[in-house]
Design an enzyme around this catalytic site. Sequence first.
Site, PDB file in Angstrom:
ATOM      1  N   HIS A 117      -3.351  -4.501   0.427  1.00  0.00           N
ATOM      2  CA  HIS A 117      -2.917  -3.808   1.641  1.00  0.00           C
ATOM      3  C   HIS A 117      -3.111  -4.618   2.918  1.00  0.00           C
ATOM      4  CE1 HIS A 117      -7.125  -1.760   2.107  1.00  0.00           C
ATOM      5  NE2 HIS A 117      -7.089  -2.863   2.808  1.00  0.00           N
ATOM      6  N   CYS A 161       0.829  -1.204   0.000  1.00  0.00           N
ATOM      7  CA  CYS A 161       0.000   0.000   0.000  1.00  0.00           C
ATOM      8  C   CYS A 161       0.872   1.266   0.000  1.00  0.00           C
ATOM      9  CB  CYS A 161      -0.905  -0.092   1.229  1.00  0.00           C
ATOM     10  SG  CYS A 161      -2.309   0.983   1.213  1.00  0.00           S
TER      11      CYS A 161
END
Lengths: 245, 448
Positions: free
Chosen positions: A193, A96
């Site tokens: 993520h 991320c």
Amino acid sequence: MSARTVRIAHLYPELLNLYGDGGNILVLKSRLAWRGLGCEVHEVAIDDTPSFTDVDLVFIGGGSDREQRIVCEHLLRQRSELAAFVEDGGVLAAVCGGYQLLGESYLMGDEKIAGLGLVDLYTDRGDPRLIGNVCVESRISPQPIVGFENHGGRTHLGPGVEPLGRVLSGFGNDGVSGEEGCLYKNVVGTYVHGPLLPKNPGVADYLLSHALERRYGTGSLEPLDDAAELAANDYMRERLLGPRA
Amino acid sequence: MGLRTQLATGSGRLVRWGLRSVAHRAGSQLPGRLAVSLDPHVIGELSSGILQGSVVVCGTNGKTTTNNVLAAAMEASGRSVACNRDGANMVPGVAGALLDGAVDMAAIEADELSTIHILPELKPRYLVLLNLFRDQLDRAGEIDHVQDTIVAALAASPQTVLVTCGDDPLCMGVAYRAAEAGTKVIAFGIAEDLHLPADRVPEARFCQRCGAELTYEYRQYAQLGAFSCPACDFARPRLDYAATEVTVGREGVAFDVSGPGLPAPLRVTADFGGVYMVYNLLAALVAAHLMGVAPDAFQRALDGYHPANGRLQRFRVDGREVVLNLAKNPTGFNQNISLLLADDRPKAAFFVVNDHDNDGNDISWIWDVDFERFAAEPDLMVIAGGIRANDVQVRMKYAGITAPLAGSVADALAMVADLPRDRPLYVLTNYSALWSAKAELERMGERL
């Protein structure tokens, strides 16, 4: 020393932990312990000056814009050490916001921020945010990588950088190229993520075996009973792609 | 009231009548949605019919309970009250709650991001901001964004007084900025160390103004406590309304409240537990008091208050106690774990996680929950459920717990059938799973 030990540097867990990133460290630790291997986790705090000479695996999580910026300012001071670690085959996983930090630059609002420049990639922005479940086929994992992505950034890979994989469902790096993440030496970057590793044990073991390989010359890992992990992976893969043919 | 508003309210009421009388549904969204579509300013128009003004309650956790207790206290003081009791807390739900026309007061629960639409129309006398935690990042975005939105909402309703938790650095981050823009702020909090077992601080470790790491004289849970910044003047404010002599247990909470206009000592007691409930009830009491509700009416309302919305409801099924509660984000879940650990009986737990839009599609947050605390609970049996049961199972595995899967509360109860009857089952679910779990329990058992 009998058992092989992996030394993990978890960079700024206080700041870069937007989406349950701690789960990744827990998975790495557990999968080593279940095999009777050692694990030392060093949580690098913002005022620490990390050294990467005795580290086998670096993990960088995701943060909010503000936090990502604080981290980047601190990490830039360690840039050359981190770059040496990467060039020497050190294992680094970044998800991320951490993934965006790996590149030459990224955008915060309209402002261009210098990244760590560890991998030949850069990130600009686009509308809308790319949000949702994602499924990626990658050579580093026997199962497709499944997870969640949520990013305004569009990441573009330089010519020598291999994508982590091909998007089977979701958006990936930029929503158009069909590519997701990056692979460079032993660096894995991805927009999947937060808890990337729990449902993707193949990725976890890829990181661990490469870290062991670099330090001990042998990266072999005993197989584990991954029934629960693979069931969770399968469930999401099926939901996104339909039943296996 | 203009023709447009009359048309909007008339249509909304008609649809609601149809839903209730003909279709036998609660109809918490549709009538309001219709009314708003016919008159986007219907909330503003209807607000003129609230004779003594309104209170809006927002915050990540505890909105529904706090707002319902507040409404009950207003009613116990003899006022007629408009309230979105079932927690429909975006613009349509709020409009729907106001459709009935003239009332003395309104107690309105608002989703944090909806305050920007609701406050400029409703212009409430008070906005109660309970707390701010990480919740539904895919929908709500980062906490910074939620804070910005509330600050902007207050700026658009300058007469509204902010009543907020002085113990929460994230609420105080909002309060400092709102105060600079002219909003009046009233702070409440717990003015003593409760010596509770430490849980993790998911956010706000760092100063909202200068970025230095906050220090704590003591901390109650998550980021709430007596905080101060070592580098600047950001700190827990002087509390206008403070709770002391706090007792917290599974069976209930009690505390004294002191503050301007309150008789001292004012004791508040409730038969439902958790430190977060102290904050909720303190907020409800302060709001009720500011709206002119006498303390005895507040306590009377509290004595008669039985959560009916799946929050901390207790049932008995085949002789086994079943505790149902909402757990929809890390701090809410961590507080539930504290409640569960405070129950010294051996027990079982059923964790249900869905990923519908109203839950948030991203369930990464389960990795931010401190399930590792169950290591202190060797006899605990855990069962995983919900659409994302597999993910719950994996999370449990890495917390050292083998959790079988169950498709329903009935399945979970069947799995614990062999355990002694005096072992309770805790059913903790996120948002969308709450209603089906509650319906199942109402069908299978009796309310306690």
